[in-house]
Write a protein that holds these residues in place. Structure first.
Motif, PDB file in Angstrom:
ATOM      1  N   LEU A  22     -29.006 -38.856 -78.008  1.00  0.00           N
ATOM      2  CA  LEU A  22     -29.058 -38.149 -76.722  1.00  0.00           C
ATOM      3  C   LEU A  22     -30.075 -37.019 -76.771  1.00  0.00           C
ATOM      4  O   LEU A  22     -30.808 -36.791 -75.800  1.00  0.00           O
ATOM      5  N   GLN A  23     -30.140 -36.313 -77.881  1.00  0.00           N
ATOM      6  CA  GLN A  23     -31.123 -35.242 -78.017  1.00  0.00           C
ATOM      7  C   GLN A  23     -32.536 -35.816 -77.931  1.00  0.00           C
ATOM      8  O   GLN A  23     -33.410 -35.229 -77.295  1.00  0.00           O
ATOM      9  N   ALA A  24     -32.771 -36.957 -78.547  1.00  0.00           N
ATOM     10  CA  ALA A  24     -34.094 -37.589 -78.495  1.00  0.00           C
ATOM     11  C   ALA A  24     -34.452 -37.971 -77.061  1.00  0.00           C
ATOM     12  O   ALA A  24     -35.556 -37.670 -76.583  1.00  0.00           O
ATOM     13  N   ILE A  25     -33.550 -38.622 -76.364  1.00  0.00           N
ATOM     14  CA  ILE A  25     -33.818 -39.045 -74.983  1.00  0.00           C
ATOM     15  C   ILE A  25     -34.052 -37.833 -74.097  1.00  0.00           C
ATOM     16  O   ILE A  25     -35.009 -37.794 -73.309  1.00  0.00           O
ATOM     17  N   ARG A  26     -33.228 -36.825 -74.237  1.00  0.00           N
ATOM     18  CA  ARG A  26     -33.341 -35.631 -73.382  1.00  0.00           C
ATOM     19  C   ARG A  26     -34.557 -34.771 -73.729  1.00  0.00           C
ATOM     20  O   ARG A  26     -34.993 -33.968 -72.911  1.00  0.00           O
ATOM     21  N   SER A  27     -35.123 -34.951 -74.921  1.00  0.00           N
ATOM     22  CA  SER A  27     -36.305 -34.190 -75.340  1.00  0.00           C
ATOM     23  C   SER A  27     -37.611 -34.873 -74.941  1.00  0.00           C
ATOM     24  O   SER A  27     -38.684 -34.315 -75.132  1.00  0.00           O
ATOM     25  N   THR A  28     -37.522 -36.074 -74.412  1.00  0.00           N
ATOM     26  CA  THR A  28     -38.704 -36.870 -74.106  1.00  0.00           C
ATOM     27  C   THR A  28     -39.204 -36.584 -72.693  1.00  0.00           C
ATOM     28  O   THR A  28     -38.421 -36.523 -71.738  1.00  0.00           O
ATOM     29  N   ARG A  29     -40.495 -36.431 -72.567  1.00  0.00           N
ATOM     30  CA  ARG A  29     -41.153 -36.245 -71.278  1.00  0.00           C
ATOM     31  C   ARG A  29     -40.886 -37.477 -70.411  1.00  0.00           C
ATOM     32  O   ARG A  29     -40.999 -38.611 -70.893  1.00  0.00           O
TER      33      ARG A  29
ATOM     34  N   THR B 167     -23.396 -44.861 -77.856  1.00  0.00           N
ATOM     35  CA  THR B 167     -23.259 -45.456 -76.532  1.00  0.00           C
ATOM     36  C   THR B 167     -24.107 -44.642 -75.570  1.00  0.00           C
ATOM     37  O   THR B 167     -24.178 -43.422 -75.660  1.00  0.00           O
ATOM     38  N   LEU B 168     -24.782 -45.348 -74.676  1.00  0.00           N
ATOM     39  CA  LEU B 168     -25.669 -44.682 -73.734  1.00  0.00           C
ATOM     40  C   LEU B 168     -25.157 -44.852 -72.320  1.00  0.00           C
ATOM     41  O   LEU B 168     -24.762 -45.949 -71.919  1.00  0.00           O
ATOM     42  N   ASP B 169     -25.182 -43.768 -71.587  1.00  0.00           N
ATOM     43  CA  ASP B 169     -24.829 -43.787 -70.180  1.00  0.00           C
ATOM     44  C   ASP B 169     -26.021 -44.379 -69.424  1.00  0.00           C
ATOM     45  O   ASP B 169     -27.111 -43.807 -69.429  1.00  0.00           O
ATOM     46  N   GLY B 170     -25.817 -45.523 -68.805  1.00  0.00           N
ATOM     47  CA  GLY B 170     -26.903 -46.205 -68.109  1.00  0.00           C
ATOM     48  C   GLY B 170     -27.566 -45.347 -67.051  1.00  0.00           C
ATOM     49  O   GLY B 170     -28.796 -45.374 -66.901  1.00  0.00           O
TER      50      GLY B 170
ATOM     51  N   PHE C 246     -32.314 -42.342 -65.207  1.00  0.00           N
ATOM     52  CA  PHE C 246     -32.953 -41.174 -64.600  1.00  0.00           C
ATOM     53  C   PHE C 246     -33.761 -40.323 -65.584  1.00  0.00           C
ATOM     54  O   PHE C 246     -34.499 -39.441 -65.171  1.00  0.00           O
ATOM     55  N   SER C 247     -33.653 -40.624 -66.875  1.00  0.00           N
ATOM     56  CA  SER C 247     -34.476 -39.906 -67.851  1.00  0.00           C
ATOM     57  C   SER C 247     -35.925 -40.386 -67.778  1.00  0.00           C
ATOM     58  O   SER C 247     -36.837 -39.677 -68.186  1.00  0.00           O
ATOM     59  N   HIS C 248     -36.125 -41.594 -67.281  1.00  0.00           N
ATOM     60  CA  HIS C 248     -37.445 -42.223 -67.213  1.00  0.00           C
ATOM     61  C   HIS C 248     -38.052 -42.409 -68.595  1.00  0.00           C
ATOM     62  O   HIS C 248     -39.266 -42.563 -68.735  1.00  0.00           O
ATOM     63  N   ALA C 249     -37.220 -42.402 -69.623  1.00  0.00           N
ATOM     64  CA  ALA C 249     -37.714 -42.584 -70.991  1.00  0.00           C
ATOM     65  C   ALA C 249     -37.713 -44.066 -71.339  1.00  0.00           C
ATOM     66  O   ALA C 249     -36.805 -44.808 -70.950  1.00  0.00           O
ATOM     67  N   HIS C 250     -38.710 -44.491 -72.061  1.00  0.00           N
ATOM     68  CA  HIS C 250     -38.779 -45.846 -72.589  1.00  0.00           C
ATOM     69  C   HIS C 250     -38.136 -45.821 -73.967  1.00  0.00           C
ATOM     70  O   HIS C 250     -38.569 -45.062 -74.831  1.00  0.00           O
ATOM     71  N   LEU C 251     -37.142 -46.648 -74.183  1.00  0.00           N
ATOM     72  CA  LEU C 251     -36.396 -46.668 -75.436  1.00  0.00           C
ATOM     73  C   LEU C 251     -36.767 -47.947 -76.195  1.00  0.00           C
ATOM     74  O   LEU C 251     -36.620 -49.048 -75.658  1.00  0.00           O
ATOM     75  N   HIS C 252     -37.285 -47.788 -77.427  1.00  0.00           N
ATOM     76  CA  HIS C 252     -37.745 -48.932 -78.217  1.00  0.00           C
ATOM     77  C   HIS C 252     -37.148 -48.872 -79.611  1.00  0.00           C
ATOM     78  O   HIS C 252     -37.088 -47.809 -80.220  1.00  0.00           O
ATOM     79  N   GLY C 253     -36.751 -50.026 -80.116  1.00  0.00           N
ATOM     80  CA  GLY C 253     -36.255 -50.100 -81.476  1.00  0.00           C
ATOM     81  C   GLY C 253     -36.230 -51.532 -81.947  1.00  0.00           C
ATOM     82  O   GLY C 253     -36.451 -52.458 -81.169  1.00  0.00           O
TER      83      GLY C 253
END
Length: 158
Positions: A68-75, A90-93, A98-105
């Motif tokens: 969550l810290q990573a997602i919330r820290s991302t532009r 677990t991630l809240d969809g 609304f974070s507009h972050a691209h999550l890759h793994g």
């Protein structure tokens, strides 16, 4: 940090509360160290980036708080890469949307990078071995030493 530096990142922010890891991060190219966690850590990242957040974030811990810290820290519009397998994350969809972050793994295509990495090590342009700060016999509990923050990474020898 080594990869970010090799790819030309101008600013590399490391998050750590441990002196030995902070020193290693600076040795590997970090320009800033953030010791705060959670919302305070996110605010510090935003403060360091003019209120925007980081362009690219690597999440390498695998916990709920760190993800969550990573997602919330991302532009917004930029990227979070997570390495390794997360543990009970677990991630809240709606938050992710609304974070507009691209999550890759996923598994890294290591063979693709090996020739270049071997050359960087062979020509001593990087020294990834600095992460090993404790050597133990194979039969000792290496993960315990890392979990207790007595070691960054343990080199096991027979």
């Amino acid at each position: 940090m080594l990869a970010a530096r090799q790819l030309g990142a101008e600013r590399i922010i490391a998050m750590s509360r441990h002196d030995s890891r902070q020193k290693l991060a600076l040795d590997f190219g970090a320009t800033d160290i953030v010791t705060e966690r959670g919302d305070e850590g996110v605010e510090k990242i935003k403060e360091l980036t003019g209120g925007y957040g980081a362009h690219s974030v690597i999440e390498a811990v695998g916990t709920q708080e760190s993800m969550l810290q990573a997602i919330r820290s991302t532009r917004p519009g930029d990227h979070v890469g997570y390495v390794g397998v997360s543990h009970d994350v677990t991630l809240d969809g709606q938050e992710l949307f609304f974070s507009h972050a691209h999550l890759h793994g996923g598994p890294a295509p290591v063979r693709q990078y090996l020739p270049q990495l071997i050359d960087l090590i062979w020509t001593r342009r990087i020294d990834p071995g600095k992460v090993f700060d404790l050597t133990l016999p194979l039969d000792q509990a290496a993960y315990q030493a890392m979990d207790e923050r007595r070691a960054i990474k343990v080199l096991l020898k027979p």
